[in-house]
Scaffold this motif. Structure first.
Motif, mmCIF file in Angstrom:
data_model
loop_
_atom_site.group_PDB
_atom_site.id
_atom_site.type_symbol
_atom_site.label_atom_id
_atom_site.label_comp_id
_atom_site.label_asym_id
_atom_site.label_seq_id
_atom_site.Cartn_x
_atom_site.Cartn_y
_atom_site.Cartn_z
ATOM 1 N N UNK A 41 0.825 -1.207 0.000
ATOM 2 C CA UNK A 41 0.000 0.000 0.000
ATOM 3 C C UNK A 41 0.859 1.257 0.000
ATOM 4 N N UNK A 42 2.028 1.228 0.623
ATOM 5 C CA UNK A 42 2.906 2.403 0.620
ATOM 6 C C UNK A 42 3.482 2.662 -0.764
ATOM 7 N N UNK A 43 3.828 1.612 -1.489
ATOM 8 C CA UNK A 43 4.335 1.774 -2.856
ATOM 9 C C UNK A 43 3.218 2.308 -3.753
ATOM 10 N N UNK A 80 -9.420 4.636 4.602
ATOM 11 C CA UNK A 80 -9.607 3.238 4.229
ATOM 12 C C UNK A 80 -8.618 2.325 4.956
ATOM 13 N N UNK A 81 -7.368 2.752 5.089
ATOM 14 C CA UNK A 81 -6.376 1.943 5.800
ATOM 15 C C UNK A 81 -6.750 1.794 7.267
ATOM 16 N N UNK A 88 -10.268 -5.458 10.539
ATOM 17 C CA UNK A 88 -9.720 -6.747 10.120
ATOM 18 C C UNK A 88 -8.237 -6.920 10.407
ATOM 19 N N UNK A 89 -7.615 -5.949 11.053
ATOM 20 C CA UNK A 89 -6.188 -5.994 11.377
ATOM 21 C C UNK A 89 -5.324 -6.105 10.113
ATOM 22 N N UNK A 90 -5.775 -5.485 9.021
ATOM 23 C CA UNK A 90 -5.053 -5.463 7.746
ATOM 24 C C UNK A 90 -5.005 -4.025 7.242
ATOM 25 N N UNK A 91 -3.822 -3.522 6.935
ATOM 26 C CA UNK A 91 -3.701 -2.146 6.462
ATOM 27 C C UNK A 91 -3.966 -2.043 4.970
ATOM 28 N N UNK A 92 -3.613 -3.053 4.222
ATOM 29 C CA UNK A 92 -3.710 -2.986 2.771
ATOM 30 C C UNK A 92 -5.150 -3.210 2.313
ATOM 31 N N UNK A 93 -5.899 -2.115 2.254
ATOM 32 C CA UNK A 93 -7.308 -2.189 1.877
ATOM 33 C C UNK A 93 -7.497 -2.586 0.420
ATOM 34 N N UNK A 94 -6.486 -2.389 -0.418
ATOM 35 C CA UNK A 94 -6.594 -2.796 -1.821
ATOM 36 C C UNK A 94 -6.759 -4.306 -1.939
ATOM 37 N N UNK A 116 1.019 -10.588 2.615
ATOM 38 C CA UNK A 116 2.146 -11.513 2.619
ATOM 39 C C UNK A 116 3.343 -10.801 3.204
ATOM 40 N N UNK A 117 4.017 -11.466 4.108
ATOM 41 C CA UNK A 117 5.233 -10.962 4.704
ATOM 42 C C UNK A 117 6.150 -12.140 4.911
ATOM 43 N N UNK A 118 7.394 -11.869 5.224
ATOM 44 C CA UNK A 118 8.370 -12.944 5.397
ATOM 45 C C UNK A 118 7.895 -13.917 6.468
ATOM 46 N N UNK A 119 7.692 -15.150 6.082
ATOM 47 C CA UNK A 119 7.349 -16.181 7.049
ATOM 48 C C UNK A 119 5.882 -16.514 7.157
ATOM 49 N N UNK A 120 4.991 -15.611 6.741
ATOM 50 C CA UNK A 120 3.574 -15.961 6.801
ATOM 51 C C UNK A 120 2.780 -15.199 5.743
ATOM 52 N N UNK A 121 1.603 -15.712 5.471
ATOM 53 C CA UNK A 121 0.705 -15.094 4.502
ATOM 54 C C UNK A 121 -0.714 -15.172 5.052
ATOM 55 N N UNK A 122 -1.520 -14.178 4.718
ATOM 56 C CA UNK A 122 -2.920 -14.138 5.122
ATOM 57 C C UNK A 122 -3.781 -14.208 3.876
ATOM 58 N N UNK A 123 -4.776 -15.093 3.912
ATOM 59 C CA UNK A 123 -5.687 -15.294 2.798
ATOM 60 C C UNK A 123 -7.119 -15.097 3.276
ATOM 61 N N UNK A 124 -8.005 -14.837 2.324
ATOM 62 C CA UNK A 124 -9.427 -14.747 2.609
ATOM 63 C C UNK A 124 -10.147 -15.850 1.854
ATOM 64 N N UNK A 125 -11.169 -16.434 2.503
ATOM 65 C CA UNK A 125 -12.049 -17.380 1.837
ATOM 66 C C UNK A 125 -13.471 -17.123 2.317
ATOM 67 N N UNK A 126 -14.406 -17.592 1.557
ATOM 68 C CA UNK A 126 -15.815 -17.450 1.927
ATOM 69 C C UNK A 126 -16.081 -18.250 3.198
#
Length: 187
Positions: A41-43, A80-81, A88-94, A116-126
């Motif tokens: 989001x910063x980029x 939005x951030x 949802x504890x997520x900054x990247x609203x995109x 996604x960050x070094x060592x872990x990733x967060x995904x969404x599912x229905x």
């Protein structure tokens, strides 16, 4: 004339380097996005801001409304951030929006990357009726699951068929589930 009598930092920077700065920033940002395979989001905000600065010096209309446009852009981005982080504890609203549209609105994916960050990733599912349905979707991501055991609240230690272990944490909401998994598989 007033713009030269009281120049801003961005205006002075543009006066000195002109379009050369953007010829450096854009390829670097695109390289970062391509190598990371993730739009931070910063980029994204920096790309939009520098595009506005570049267009400000090319379009008279944008030069007149530049300050208002930048303030509106930063207020929207911060709003939005903040909302995404608070709920949802997520900054990247995109990526939150992209994942929600893919999983819940269009129903074209079973899961979608949120962070996604070094060592872990967060995904969404229905959202599903049972945890077994959740693990069926996760099997498509990590491989065949042999067994799983609950650790802490909403955190599971999953043992795969190839004897590797994955830690998965669930955050359940009404319309969707966010799950974070450790991408460093353990033997």
């Amino acid at each position: 004339m007033a713009k030269y009598a009281n120049p801003t930092l961005v205006g002075m920077l543009y006066e000195r380097v002109g379009d050369k700065l953007f010829l450096i920033i854009y390829p670097f940002s695109i390289y970062f996005i391509i190598t990371e395979k993730y739009l931070n989001i910063l980029v994204f905000d920096a790309l939009i801001f520098f595009t506005l600065v570049l267009l400000r010096h090319k379009l008279v209309f944008l030069d007149f409304y530049f300050k208002r446009i930048v303030i509106i852009f930063w207020v929207l981005t911060l709003t939005f951030s903040t909302i995404s982080f608070m709920l949802f504890n997520q900054i990247n609203y995109l990526y939150m929006t992209k994942a929600y549209v893919e999983c819940n609105v269009l129903d074209i994916k079973e899961y979608s990357l949120v962070y996604r960050y070094k060592g872990y990733a967060t995904f969404m599912m229905k959202s599903h009726e049972s945890i077994k349905d959740d693990f069926t979707v996760i099997e498509n991501l990590v491989g065949k699951i042999d067994s799983y055991e609950i650790g802490e609240e909403n955190k599971y230690r999953v043992i795969l068929k190839n004897n590797q272990e994955v830690d998965i944490k669930f955050n359940n909401y009404n319309q969707f589930t966010l799950f974070s998994l450790d991408t460093n598989l353990k033997n």
